[in-house]
Write a protein that holds these residues in place. Sequence first.
Motif, mmCIF file in Angstrom:
data_model
loop_
_atom_site.group_PDB
_atom_site.id
_atom_site.type_symbol
_atom_site.label_atom_id
_atom_site.label_comp_id
_atom_site.label_asym_id
_atom_site.label_seq_id
_atom_site.Cartn_x
_atom_site.Cartn_y
_atom_site.Cartn_z
ATOM 1 N N THR A 189 -0.200 -4.536 39.202
ATOM 2 C CA THR A 189 -0.381 -4.777 37.767
ATOM 3 C C THR A 189 0.817 -5.506 37.169
ATOM 4 O O THR A 189 0.679 -6.208 36.160
ATOM 5 N N VAL A 190 1.986 -5.346 37.779
ATOM 6 C CA VAL A 190 3.177 -6.037 37.290
ATOM 7 C C VAL A 190 3.050 -7.539 37.499
ATOM 8 O O VAL A 190 3.593 -8.340 36.734
ATOM 9 N N VAL A 191 2.315 -7.938 38.553
ATOM 10 C CA VAL A 191 2.107 -9.368 38.805
ATOM 11 C C VAL A 191 1.429 -10.019 37.607
ATOM 12 O O VAL A 191 1.848 -11.080 37.134
ATOM 13 N N MET A 192 0.379 -9.384 37.078
ATOM 14 C CA MET A 192 -0.327 -9.936 35.929
ATOM 15 C C MET A 192 0.582 -9.975 34.702
ATOM 16 O O MET A 192 0.557 -10.935 33.921
ATOM 17 N N LEU A 193 1.396 -8.947 34.534
ATOM 18 C CA LEU A 193 2.339 -8.931 33.414
ATOM 19 C C LEU A 193 3.348 -10.071 33.542
ATOM 20 O O LEU A 193 3.630 -10.778 32.563
ATOM 21 N N ALA A 194 3.879 -10.256 34.746
ATOM 22 C CA ALA A 194 4.852 -11.330 34.974
ATOM 23 C C ALA A 194 4.215 -12.701 34.750
ATOM 24 O O ALA A 194 4.852 -13.608 34.190
ATOM 25 N N LEU A 195 2.965 -12.867 35.169
ATOM 26 C CA LEU A 195 2.266 -14.133 34.926
ATOM 27 C C LEU A 195 2.060 -14.358 33.431
ATOM 28 O O LEU A 195 2.130 -15.489 32.946
ATOM 29 N N GLY A 196 1.807 -13.272 32.712
ATOM 30 C CA GLY A 196 1.705 -13.376 31.258
ATOM 31 C C GLY A 196 3.021 -13.832 30.646
ATOM 32 O O GLY A 196 3.048 -14.647 29.710
ATOM 33 N N PHE A 197 4.139 -13.303 31.182
ATOM 34 C CA PHE A 197 5.453 -13.747 30.723
ATOM 35 C C PHE A 197 5.624 -15.244 30.952
ATOM 36 O O PHE A 197 6.097 -15.979 30.072
ATOM 37 N N LEU A 198 5.266 -15.702 32.159
ATOM 38 C CA LEU A 198 5.421 -17.120 32.485
ATOM 39 C C LEU A 198 4.549 -17.986 31.576
ATOM 40 O O LEU A 198 4.967 -19.076 31.152
ATOM 41 N N LEU A 199 3.341 -17.523 31.277
ATOM 42 C CA LEU A 199 2.461 -18.262 30.383
ATOM 43 C C LEU A 199 3.086 -18.376 28.991
ATOM 44 O O LEU A 199 3.087 -19.455 28.379
ATOM 45 N N MET A 200 3.647 -17.275 28.508
ATOM 46 C CA MET A 200 4.302 -17.284 27.205
ATOM 47 C C MET A 200 5.523 -18.197 27.200
ATOM 48 O O MET A 200 5.744 -18.971 26.262
ATOM 49 N N ILE A 201 6.306 -18.140 28.273
ATOM 50 C CA ILE A 201 7.499 -18.989 28.362
ATOM 51 C C ILE A 201 7.108 -20.464 28.392
ATOM 52 O O ILE A 201 7.757 -21.306 27.767
ATOM 53 N N GLY A 202 6.017 -20.776 29.107
ATOM 54 C CA GLY A 202 5.537 -22.154 29.141
ATOM 55 C C GLY A 202 5.159 -22.653 27.761
ATOM 56 O O GLY A 202 5.502 -23.779 27.367
ATOM 57 N N VAL A 203 4.451 -21.829 26.987
ATOM 58 C CA VAL A 203 4.061 -22.211 25.630
ATOM 59 C C VAL A 203 5.299 -22.407 24.752
ATOM 60 O O VAL A 203 5.369 -23.353 23.946
ATOM 61 N N ALA A 232 9.860 -8.994 23.110
ATOM 62 C CA ALA A 232 8.464 -8.774 23.478
ATOM 63 C C ALA A 232 8.336 -8.504 24.974
ATOM 64 O O ALA A 232 7.565 -7.623 25.398
ATOM 65 N N MET A 233 9.078 -9.255 25.796
ATOM 66 C CA MET A 233 9.037 -9.052 27.237
ATOM 67 C C MET A 233 9.564 -7.666 27.598
ATOM 68 O O MET A 233 8.978 -6.967 28.437
ATOM 69 N N ALA A 234 10.676 -7.256 26.969
ATOM 70 C CA ALA A 234 11.260 -5.947 27.266
ATOM 71 C C ALA A 234 10.304 -4.818 26.857
ATOM 72 O O ALA A 234 10.140 -3.833 27.586
ATOM 73 N N PHE A 235 9.654 -4.977 25.696
ATOM 74 C CA PHE A 235 8.704 -3.953 25.241
ATOM 75 C C PHE A 235 7.522 -3.844 26.203
ATOM 76 O O PHE A 235 7.121 -2.740 26.591
ATOM 77 N N SER A 236 6.968 -5.000 26.596
ATOM 78 C CA SER A 236 5.830 -4.996 27.523
ATOM 79 C C SER A 236 6.218 -4.390 28.863
ATOM 80 O O SER A 236 5.452 -3.617 29.453
ATOM 81 N N ALA A 237 7.417 -4.747 29.351
ATOM 82 C CA ALA A 237 7.886 -4.192 30.618
ATOM 83 C C ALA A 237 8.068 -2.682 30.510
ATOM 84 O O ALA A 237 7.744 -1.932 31.440
ATOM 85 N N GLY A 238 8.579 -2.212 29.361
ATOM 86 C CA GLY A 238 8.747 -0.777 29.159
ATOM 87 C C GLY A 238 7.424 -0.028 29.179
ATOM 88 O O GLY A 238 7.310 1.050 29.783
ATOM 89 N N VAL A 239 6.393 -0.600 28.523
ATOM 90 C CA VAL A 239 5.066 0.009 28.524
ATOM 91 C C VAL A 239 4.497 0.056 29.939
ATOM 92 O O VAL A 239 3.912 1.063 30.364
ATOM 93 N N GLU A 240 4.699 -1.039 30.709
ATOM 94 C CA GLU A 240 4.181 -1.074 32.084
ATOM 95 C C GLU A 240 4.893 -0.048 32.968
ATOM 96 O O GLU A 240 4.264 0.582 33.822
ATOM 97 N N ILE A 241 6.191 0.144 32.753
ATOM 98 C CA ILE A 241 6.924 1.161 33.521
ATOM 99 C C ILE A 241 6.358 2.551 33.230
ATOM 100 O O ILE A 241 6.198 3.388 34.133
ATOM 101 N N LEU A 242 6.043 2.819 31.958
ATOM 102 C CA LEU A 242 5.425 4.108 31.612
ATOM 103 C C LEU A 242 4.073 4.261 32.304
ATOM 104 O O LEU A 242 3.730 5.356 32.779
ATOM 105 N N ASN A 243 3.294 3.170 32.369
ATOM 106 C CA ASN A 243 2.010 3.219 33.073
ATOM 107 C C ASN A 243 2.192 3.522 34.559
ATOM 108 O O ASN A 243 1.445 4.304 35.145
ATOM 109 N N ILE A 244 3.202 2.890 35.172
ATOM 110 C CA ILE A 244 3.474 3.125 36.595
ATOM 111 C C ILE A 244 3.867 4.583 36.826
ATOM 112 O O ILE A 244 3.389 5.234 37.763
ATOM 113 N N LEU A 245 4.746 5.119 35.959
ATOM 114 C CA LEU A 245 5.161 6.514 36.092
ATOM 115 C C LEU A 245 3.971 7.453 35.912
ATOM 116 O O LEU A 245 3.849 8.462 36.619
#
Length: 267
Positions: A203-217, A236-249
């Motif tokens: 699931t982190v792969v999709m999040l990271a791809l979302g980051f790259l898409l945002m950075i491209g824009v 925004a990236m740090a917040f999203s990463a924090g939410v994903e870490i909570l999901n992983i835990l």
Amino acid sequence: MDALLALLASPAAWAALVTLIVMEVVLGIDNLIFISILSNKLPEGQRQKARRVGILLALGLRLALLSTIAWLTQLTAPVFDLGLSAVDETGHTTFDTAFSLRDLILIAGGLFLVWKATTEIHHNVDADESGEALDKKGHVAISFGSAIVQILLLDMVFSIDSILTAVGMTDELPIMVVAVIFAVGVMLFAADPLANFIHSNPTVVMLALGFLLMIGVVLIADGFGVHVPKGYIYTAMAFSAGVEILNILARQSRARKRQGEGDSAAH
């Protein structure tokens, strides 16, 4: 030598160095995410080598650009103007079509990132219809040379952005060189753990791809003169990463609970 000693004795120089190191490390996150995702598509035996080569290429490009600062600063001079612009109620230009070489490079790099991230997202969502060659494990197969070429293209874009940021913060070349070397050293240290973490958490792969898409824009917008504050992006990236870490835990906690219940039932 006297100039270097004077810098070492200057509190202002040390403050500029620390500030620039932090800025370069933060700016390197984008580069590192791209390298991690791309290297994970290679055979396992080539991944670490690709990450090392990609990061060392970034270091070489940035040091080379630092040696041509006089030329690099000319990249911000307009090379053509379409004669269009937009101005807000305060009189500030919010959209400009006077393009410099830096703008064109950022737009090209942003378009490449948007295309790459969109392609990868499409493959992850529907691999059967992506039309790409797959390896035995069902992953997209790319060659080592292809990975390095793509990393080199993005290294160039991120390096120019990084060095122009450094030039805007200090006039002292030794400070810029030390900051760049330190930041790339951090990238080398963090590359393997980050790539392994992304690889082991799909699931982190999709999040990271979302980051790259945002950075491209954001790169495309920057090229058109629409400057989005970097603090908003990284928050925004740090917040999203924090939410994903909570999901992983949470997933790990549920998995341990199910395993415990299974062991109890077995006994």
